[in-house]
Design a protein around this motif. Sequence first.
Motif, mmCIF file in Angstrom:
data_model
loop_
_atom_site.group_PDB
_atom_site.id
_atom_site.type_symbol
_atom_site.label_atom_id
_atom_site.label_comp_id
_atom_site.label_asym_id
_atom_site.label_seq_id
_atom_site.Cartn_x
_atom_site.Cartn_y
_atom_site.Cartn_z
ATOM 1 N N THR A 130 0.829 -1.213 0.000
ATOM 2 C CA THR A 130 0.000 0.000 0.000
ATOM 3 C C THR A 130 0.859 1.257 0.000
ATOM 4 O O THR A 130 0.707 2.106 -0.880
ATOM 5 C CB THR A 130 -0.969 -0.017 1.195
ATOM 6 O OG1 THR A 130 -1.778 -1.194 1.129
ATOM 7 C CG2 THR A 130 -1.858 1.207 1.200
ATOM 8 N N PRO A 131 1.805 1.424 0.958
ATOM 9 C CA PRO A 131 2.747 2.539 0.811
ATOM 10 C C PRO A 131 3.921 2.188 -0.095
ATOM 11 O O PRO A 131 4.526 3.058 -0.714
ATOM 12 C CB PRO A 131 3.214 2.794 2.247
ATOM 13 C CG PRO A 131 3.134 1.457 2.894
ATOM 14 C CD PRO A 131 1.963 0.746 2.253
ATOM 15 N N GLY A 132 4.248 0.901 -0.177
ATOM 16 C CA GLY A 132 5.409 0.494 -0.969
ATOM 17 C C GLY A 132 5.251 0.795 -2.443
ATOM 18 O O GLY A 132 6.216 1.179 -3.121
ATOM 19 N N MET A 133 4.040 0.640 -2.965
ATOM 20 C CA MET A 133 3.813 0.920 -4.380
ATOM 21 C C MET A 133 4.030 2.397 -4.683
ATOM 22 O O MET A 133 4.542 2.761 -5.746
ATOM 23 C CB MET A 133 2.398 0.478 -4.765
ATOM 24 C CG MET A 133 2.079 0.579 -6.233
ATOM 25 S SD MET A 133 3.263 -0.276 -7.335
ATOM 26 C CE MET A 133 3.283 -1.927 -6.643
ATOM 27 N N VAL A 134 3.647 3.280 -3.759
ATOM 28 C CA VAL A 134 3.878 4.714 -3.954
ATOM 29 C C VAL A 134 5.376 4.990 -4.049
ATOM 30 O O VAL A 134 5.831 5.763 -4.897
ATOM 31 C CB VAL A 134 3.249 5.522 -2.805
ATOM 32 C CG1 VAL A 134 3.528 7.012 -2.974
ATOM 33 C CG2 VAL A 134 1.755 5.274 -2.734
#
Length: 398
Positions: free
Chosen positions: A314-318
């Motif tokens: 979820t934050p990693g893709m950003v």
Amino acid sequence: MRLIPLPLLRLALAGLAATLVGVGLARFAYAPLITPMVEQGWFSATQTAWLGAANLLGYLVGALAGAPLARRFGGGRVIRLNLILTTAALAACLWPAPFAWFAFWRGLAGASGAILMVVAVSEALGRTPARHRPAVGAVMFSGIGIGVAFSGMVVPGMAGAHAAMGWATLAGAALLATVLSLRTWSRPARTNGGDEAPKPRWQPRRYGDRTAVLLLAAGYCLVAVGYIPHTVFWVDYLAREVGLGLDRASAYWTLFGLGALIGALLAGAAARRFGFAPALAATLGLMGLATLLPSVWPFGPVLFGSSLFMGATTPGMVVLVSGRLSELCPPGHQARLWGRLTAAFALTQAAAAWAHSMLFTWSGSYRPLLWLGGAALLVAAGLAVRAAWPHRRRTAAR
């Protein structure tokens, strides 16, 4: 954390508060509230799905409005106002009310949350020297994971007693984060010290950068489709369709949140080890599997891995998408293109949310939603691989 100077650490924590309130609480924390609201007679399962779609439609509006509002009124002022609006939108859901009332406030929470995501992140990074931006960004985006973990560990117990207590918990957490961060956003913006002098125009190579950016944007939009089953329907799918009940389903949502807490750090480490392009392609492929497998084999290890991994992305893709974009264009143009990618993501997300809701209304099952999301993510992985080819050829030529 020690590598970040104290003034920048305060700014990073203010950014953390913005992503916590705008995304972690206003958007993702809705998932564990669906089952209590259905079981306690607030809404039907179909209505809760449409409320999730209303939130994502509001997110689209906010993503498009964020940058113009910041230019017109100033970033700090816009951030302060939307922190307050998001908190008010959560508080407005404290009691059972007609569907239209909830749809309005869920839409407003989506819009104000998107504005916080766009404006607060840009404002914080704009005030940060380039050498500190990776660390500041990691701190800021961890607010998403904190919100998800909080909603998994605290909200189900409150909402299980009464859904109103779950909403009150979210509103109280948002109010605390808002109060603690308002002072930072009240200070005048400072420049980043002039350590970057972007060119006035970006001239992409005839073949390579332009194609890769378009493929990256298309893949990022498909990620918006693939995220919806986990970020909106996951808890209710496990609780009622798989038959785990709210307590066990909420435990898997807590795993999702714990993954989100470490996702930005893991993505950064993978990018340093393998490069942004390979890490992005591999992550997207694994996301597709993590979405498809629970629809076929919904048992412990699969659900554990799916919850943890999808939470981490979820934050990693950003981190991975923004990092890949930074490889394809100069920093001075990244903010503009990132804003466009965010708006495209929000547009696709809103359309996909309504499509998922219609699919659920038609089928009465969440499994087709997982199939649709998983297929979209596997296609995104293929696009990411294709987007890396020109970059690899240019690197080899040098």
